[in-house]
Design an enzyme around this catalytic site. Structure first.
Site, PDB file in Angstrom:
ATOM      1  CG  HIS A 183      -1.685  -1.047   1.452  1.00 39.78           C
ATOM      2  ND1 HIS A 183      -2.459  -1.602   0.763  1.00 39.78           N
ATOM      3  CD2 HIS A 183      -1.813  -2.091   2.170  1.00 39.78           C
ATOM      4  CE1 HIS A 183      -2.908  -2.701   0.994  1.00 39.78           C
ATOM      5  NE2 HIS A 183      -2.613  -2.934   2.131  1.00 39.78           N
TER       6      HIS A 183
ATOM      7  CG  HIS B  94      -5.920  -5.809   1.426  1.00 39.71           C
ATOM      8  ND1 HIS B  94      -6.527  -5.138   2.195  1.00 39.71           N
ATOM      9  CD2 HIS B  94      -4.847  -5.899   2.469  1.00 39.71           C
ATOM     10  CE1 HIS B  94      -6.123  -4.428   3.397  1.00 39.71           C
ATOM     11  NE2 HIS B  94      -4.881  -4.970   3.398  1.00 39.71           N
TER      12      HIS B  94
END
Ligand SMILES: Nc1ncnc2c1ncn2[C@@H]1O[C@H](COP(=O)(O)OP(=O)(O)O)[C@@H](O)[C@H]1O
Ligand SMILES: Nc1ncnc2c1ncn2[C@@H]1O[C@H](COP(=O)(O)OP(=O)(O)O)[C@@H](O)[C@H]1O
Ligand SMILES: [Mg+2]
Ligand SMILES: [Mg+2]
Ligand SMILES: [Mg+2]
Ligand SMILES: [Mg+2]
Lengths: 218, 333, 333, 218
Positions: free
Chosen positions: B57, B219
């Site tokens: 991320h 995700h």
């Protein structure tokens, strides 16, 4: 009659190897309705467990399970790390200081493991999680021991029930874990955690079967 | 799988090595367990902010470590939350005697691992509080589910609580501010393409050339709704509608707008989308007082974007504007 | 074509609108002709730096407009150099009486259009100098060709000459510094995937799953060499070898290393590559004194990276470290 | 005998429309060995030229060419903008203040255009650029006028030669423009600028043919 510390160590080692061998299948299942790391996470954790068990020096079955628990907690990460870690930790406590694990002890260990998973993860049966494999496993183990079964039979019954429970997650809509974000779209897929629970229990059952048949021989 | 990596299992460790080299003036990177801390940690007498989560991320969270924001970040493997050991090591490395605030994105794995770490740290006498970030309106919040996910809003919590900590606010105040930001933040994301997790080796899902996915997570998990691809105006309207209706953000509200790239979307498109979003908010009478546009909370190479709105008050604005000196966010110093 | 856009012909104009909204404290954006200037332009008594080029390389150039760097940027259509009108309007908007320095990437289109603008401005009595940036070692330099391309090194020229201008250096000095940076800068890029120009609608070229392209330009043009995909170690070694051998960068040299994403490469991979590059340079005895890692000179959503090395001296380091306040590069203020 | 300001305006309008109609082809050619914008750039520029010509009020052929030049310069961008802009600007100067363009004027305008392109772009024949279409066009136009040809024949000869010159760029390795970055890999592709030059000249020839046959009629 029961399983010694060596037997338990061998069984956990066997389970660790089998889980690692299922890495790709578990990754694929998790890719479908999660984030694709379940197999990788467990492989990392159980590889670490194998290394820890190589060290040896365990004074009883409970300490094998405890080392397994702490190793999983500190290496797996994700949801599965704390859940399986707690499961092994509670199982370890349930086993206590017995030096031989018999059928009753197995059942109480399994039940403690389930209670630990539920305490941490708050999942109910039907939420499409590892609880859906573990719950019927505990019940089947209980019936088997009540009917006079020994460790291999108890674990075999648990593994059979876990397999069925895992399969039954396919139809479910997830309410916990990452798959829940998919809503209705989570139906139609096997839950990776339920599958890994079934794989674990099958490996333990197989190990127990060969361990006691061997010890039966001498 | 097309990636600039070596062994998929070593990606995070090798990336941390590069990050350490890139930002040696700002950060200290430790391995085993993996940990990114402020170069000057621990800061005595200040509340320490610790966050973390799966890698992939970036710049979240390591890129937000530094004066005015996080004291430490715990990077897990790609898309896998860190372990309690990591979090505990982070807490111990940065707590400066005034308590520790854990900023945790609401995912089962993150929650459980940080929870364990918090217990371990508490057992050592460190005062630890946890704030869960759950800003993603794609996920229905309910007692019976895992609840909403933490996405783009996370960096707003980190910035604002971090600014308060830097100024010497106590743990109660930092916690209250973080909760206030969470309560006033909503996000929604969408994707044009999926991403590929290195250890998986193939895309998390597949979208046809004329499809998009609304309500995507960070995700690589698919979203809630697969729709035919639309022009930017339509896409952004969907996001603005869903986000503003959720809190709701009403006429007269002053907001911070974060137009975030999921990683692979060019800045050109992101600016375009940002312009559309500002226009739609103006139509609704919502005043954009602060904005941030860029790849801040990403999902590897995923093409797509998310919008995050934070309802502001004067105190939050002041803390947002406060100096920050991190790899990814820097102003005022 | 998967993009967050409306009409392909309106992409740049709409993106500029979003950029104007996003950075209203820093920038003034004009249309017809399209132009991005410092909010406080013209700055009286200071040399004005003007650059520009085709869009699609964001944050280059508009993201580098602000105190300590560019005074104006002229964004052309995607991958198409701006017209002389745009450049001339930029020069007129920002010249502060101390002359104008044009920073031009060495492409025929850019060179010709800026050249015409320089003539027009000179005819109006504005003193204009031009520095061509040609740092791409993928292209053989020769009297009989268009010469090397300008790529990642451009932002280093803009930063360093911009810092000098901000401090009040005269046009000769700014020009000399810009030329010194160009003379000491070399770059090489590679791609895993191509990019898609909105008005073209399909990828500029195609690469198989197991192929990469070395010596890629920043306009979606294919590179010089198509090779089987390699691990990061091998890819980065190719770039480091080619870049260091070109100047050459020798043992004992102090350098700035820019590890740049072509747009679609995740920061995780970029940090990993940066770490590899630092290791290889250390092996060669080249000392990395400054570094920058991120998507700075991009090619839309192209996945890939480039390495840029600038041989430093104390003056260049001092100017690199000087305060800069732009959308994409900000420190010291 | 020659072309009036109206004829020249009509011819440039026709050329502008035809170039726009070839947008996709030119984009595709440029995508192969450049950056894919040539057709888009020329469409933008020639659309602006059409709008400018709508304004009217031109006092002679030269001013039509000059407006075309300045409009292209201020709207096309890229390499083609300044090059075509200079070409039309030089052509305009070469035409001077004549009110009727005859064959000789056409040739001198074409030659001036070529010289302008070469002055700006420094490309030699064989470098795989628009120069490879324009050079033979000028030569063919010269021979035709020397043999007594009028404007339509002169432009037709120029267009034929430009077509052949453009086709011949396929085999060449580029030494100028973006295609040069490809080195040997640029061979095997038609140069987009050479192609657009051929398209332009063909359209001018066609327009001249119908214009003079019409004016021949009244
Ligand atoms: N709240 C929960 N209770 C019980 N099991 C859960 C819960 N949340 C997730 N799980 C189990 O964990 C599995 C996913 O584990 P893993 O992929 O390793 O972690 P993560 O979801 O963090 O990526 C799911 O398939 C599910 O069986
Ligand atoms: N130096 C030059 N001299 C003559 N023609 C050139 C030169 N450089 C490029 N060209 C022509 O310009 C064409 C490309 O134009 P265009 O695609 O519009 O510009 P750009 O290359 O800037 O994208 C090439 O096909 C070539 O014919
Ligand atoms: Mg998972
Ligand atoms: Mg995970
Ligand atoms: Mg171009
Ligand atoms: Mg082109």
């Amino acid at each position: 009659m029961g399983c010694s510390v060596e037997d338990v160590t061998a069984a956990v080692r066997e389970a660790a190897k089998v889980v690692c061998a299922h890495r790709d299948e578990l990754v694929e299942l998790d890719r479908e309705i999660g984030d694709g790391d379940h197999g990788e996470n467990l492989q990392r954790g159980f590889t670490a467990v194998l290394a820890k068990l190589d060290g040896g020096g365990f004074d009883g079955p409970a300490s094998v399970l405890k080392v397994t628990a702490t190793t999983l907690i500190s290496t797996v990460g994700g949801a599965a790390g704390p859940l399986y870690g707690t499961a092994f930790l509670r199982a370890s406590t349930a086993v206590g200081d017995v030096s031989e694990v018999d059928g009753r002890v197995v059942v109480s260990a399994l039940r403690a493991a389930l209670e630990g998973v539920v305490a941490r993860g708050k999942a109910a049966p039907g939420d499409k999680t590892m609880v859906d494999a573990l719950t019927p496993a505990v019940d089947a183990a209980q019936s088997t021991v009540d009917a006079g079964g020994a460790v291999p039979e108890v674990l075999r019954a648990a593994a059979d029930a876990a397999d069925a429970g895992a399969e039954a997650t396919i139809a479910l809509v997830a309410r916990k874990g990452r798959a829940s974000y998919l809503g209705e779209r989570s139906a139609g897929h096997l839950d990776p955690g339920a599958r890994s629970t079934a794989v674990l229990l099958r490996a333990l059952a197989d190990a127990a079967g060969s361990a006691t048949s061997e010890s039966g021989r001498h | 799988m097309k990636k600039i990596i070596n062994d998929p299992a070593a990606v995070v460790a090798e990336a941390l090595r590069g990050m350490a080299a890139a930002h040696q003036d700002l950060l200290t990177v430790r391995t085993d367990p993996a940990l990114v801390t402020r170069a000057d940690a621990p800061v005595a007498g200040r509340v320490a902010l610790v966050s973390g989560g799966g890698s992939g991320h970036e710049p979240l969270h390591g890129g937000f470590v530094g004066p005015g924001m996080l004291h430490a970040a715990c990077p897990g493997p790609v898309f896998t939350s860190p372990t309690p050991d990591q979090v505990q090591a982070a807490i111990e490395a940065v707590h400066g005697g005034a308590g520790v605030l854990l900023v945790v994105k609401n995912y089962t794995g993150d929650v459980l691992n940080f929870e364990t770490a918090a217990e371990l740290a508490a057992a050592e006498g460190i005062e630890v509080r946890t704030v869960l970030v759950d800003d993603d309106v794609a996920v229905k919040d309910s007692l019976y589910t895992a609840g909403r996910r933490g996405v783009g809003g996370t960096l707003l919590v980190e910035k604002i609580a971090g600014a308060a900590a830097e100024r010497g606010a106590d743990l109660d105040t930092c916690e209250e501010l973080a909760r206030r930001v969470v309560a006033n933040t909503r996000s929604l994301g969408m994707a044009l393409t999926a991403c590929t997790v290195p250890h998986v080796g193939e895309p998390s899902f597949t979208l046809a050339e004329d499809e998009m996915e609304i309500g995507i997570g960070i995700h690589g998990e698919p979203g809630r709704q697969r729709l035919p691809l639309e022009p930017a105006d339509g896409i952004v309207r969907r996001l603005v509608d869903a986000v503003t209706e959720d809190l709701p953000f009403a006429e007269g509200d002053r907001v911070l707008l974060l137009t975030n790239s999921m990683g692979g979307t060019p800045l050109l498109e992101l600016y375009l989308a940002h312009g559309v979003a500002e226009g739609l908010l103006a139509e609704r009478g919502v005043t954009v007082e602060r904005r941030l546009v860029g790849p801040y909370v990403t999902s590897l190479e995923m093409q797509g974007m998310s919008l995050t709105l934070l309802r502001l008050d004067d105190e939050l604005i002041d803390l947002w504007d406060a100096p920050v000196r991190t790899a990814a966010l820097r102003w005022g110093c």
